[in-house]
Design an enzyme around this catalytic site. Structure first.
Site, short mmCIF file in Angstrom:
data_model
loop_
_atom_site.label_atom_id
_atom_site.label_comp_id
_atom_site.label_asym_id
_atom_site.label_seq_id
_atom_site.Cartn_x
_atom_site.Cartn_y
_atom_site.Cartn_z
N SER A 28 -4.88 15.92 -5.11
CA SER A 28 -4.03 14.84 -5.63
C SER A 28 -4.86 13.58 -5.82
CB SER A 28 -2.85 14.60 -4.69
OG SER A 28 -1.95 13.67 -5.24
N THR A 29 -4.56 12.52 -5.09
CA THR A 29 -5.28 11.25 -5.26
C THR A 29 -6.77 11.44 -5.06
OG1 THR A 29 -3.34 10.17 -4.31
CG2 THR A 29 -5.33 8.84 -4.55
N HIS A 51 -1.89 16.69 -9.14
CA HIS A 51 -0.68 15.92 -9.41
C HIS A 51 -0.91 14.97 -10.58
CE1 HIS A 51 0.38 16.58 -4.90
NE2 HIS A 51 0.76 17.61 -5.65
N MET A 94 -2.84 12.27 -1.12
CA MET A 94 -1.88 11.69 -0.20
C MET A 94 -0.74 12.67 0.06
SD MET A 94 -0.02 8.87 -2.69
CE MET A 94 -1.53 7.97 -3.00
N ASP A 136 1.62 17.91 0.56
CA ASP A 136 1.85 19.02 -0.36
C ASP A 136 0.75 20.06 -0.17
OD1 ASP A 136 3.06 20.48 -2.37
OD2 ASP A 136 1.96 19.47 -3.98
#
Length: 360
Positions: free
Chosen positions: A177-178, A204, A299, A302
């Site tokens: 993600s991030t 994401h 973050m 997930d």
């Protein structure tokens, strides 16, 4: 207080962002700028902790500002604000690869109130993790320094064996993600062109962004990189990136019995669509102990529930270490859950994938 500078060439978006940020606890808007040159001047003058930076502006673009900012003696993080267009996606991805902390998308609904609420939710989420990261860094700086331990070369991962010998892997499932665009740009191009298995990736990102990202990554890599399509067969030496706004799972073709990709409109999980958990569950069911799970910077949590199912099915799991993560959230939660076999720095992950893929 997190001190924020708002940069956007639109008066409407400047005011909207300012009002949203002013309503978030722990945040102070210290200024606004309408173009790149003004932004650079105010960053040097005000020294904000964070800048919300419009991607597309006349004159200096957001990417131009970010590149110039990297040469300035200031510690300022950047959240890009991007329209959901191909050009906006391309520039935003380049910005993320060049060190931007994260991005938010500018909704294009005709309902202005709905757009504002969507941006508010995006900003609150991103800022919560940015604030947590800042607090952690402050604690780390305040802690007494100790001599760094001597570097240790890790032992090779022990392959899992069965009664018939070393277990042969058939797929890699990777969630990020991030910090994901920059991380994947250091992992995927390092995979060998003769990689003996497919790689299924959830990052994401919204629609449009994933197609642009896959195309750019394909041009840098020895393996093929594609945005996944419905019914697509998974083949070795290919990376499949889940399209934004869809859930992706691996299933068995009803006629051939071979693994294919199925894209669905199932609801978000962990506020994410695509969701890492959604993919990992399907991989656990279809591939069992012939799968390798990889969880990287991001973050939230997930992927943890999906990794638990993969682990119960006998899969092996790698996680990115804290030092090389932009946000040590998803890997940390997986490590805490006890489902990780190895914790590796980012640059060691591609060689470990290639090594495990070669066994059996």
């Amino acid at each position: 207080m997190i001190r924020v500078l708002v940069v956007d060439d639109s008066i409407l978006y400047r005011k909207t962002l300012k009002d949203i940020l002013a309503g978030i606890e722990g945040v102070e808007v210290v200024g606004m700028a309408s173009d790149g040159d003004e932004a650079l001047q105010k960053i040097v003058l005000l020294k904000p902790d964070l800048v919300t930076l419009d991607v597309e502006m006349p004159g200096k673009s957001g990417l131009d500002v970010l590149r110039q900012l990297k040469r300035q003696p200031v510690e300022t993080a950047v959240i890009m604000c991007s329209a959901l267009t191909s050009s906006g996606a391309q520039t935003t991805i380049e910005a993320l690869e060049n060190g931007a902390f994260d991005f938010i998308s500018k909704p294009d609904s005709p309902d202005r109130q709905r757009n504002t609420e969507e941006m508010r939710l995006q900003l609150k989420t991103k800022l919560a993790y940015f604030i947590a990261r800042q607090k952690l860094r402050a604690i780390t700086r305040a802690a007494p320094t100790v001599p760094a331990p001597a570097p240790v070369t890790p032992e090779p991962a022990v392959p899992v064996t069965t009664a018939k010998g070393v277990r042969k892997l058939e797929v890699v499932a990777l969630g990020v993600s991030t910090g994901g665009p920059a991380a994947l740009n250091r992992v995927i191009p390092m995979l060998p062109k003769d990689l003996a298995l497919p790689v299924l990736v959830v990052i994401h990102m919204p629609p449009v962004f994933t197609a642009t990202f896959a195309k750019g990554l394909d041009g840098k890599s020895q393996v093929r990189v594609l945005e996944a399509q419905e019914g697509q067969a998974v083949t070795p030496g290919t990376v499949y990136i889940a399209p934004g706004g869809k859930q992706m799972q691996a299933v068995r073709h009803y006629l051939t019995g071979r693994p294919v990709l199925h894209l669905t409109d199932d609801p978000p999980e962990n506020f994410c669509k695509p969701s890492v958990d959604f993919l990992f569950r399907s991989v656990a069911e279809l591939f069992g102990d012939r799968a390798l799970g990889v969880i990287m910077t991001g973050m939230g949590a997930d992927g943890v529930l999906g990794l638990k199912q993969m682990k119960r099915a006998g899969a092996r799991v790698l996680a990115q270490d804290e030092k090389t993560c932009v946000v040590f959230g998803m890997p940390m939660e997986a490590i805490k859950a006890g489902v990780v076999d190895e914790v590796l720095p980012l640059d060691k992950i591609p060689e470990r994938i290639a090594w495990l893929a070669s066994l059996g």
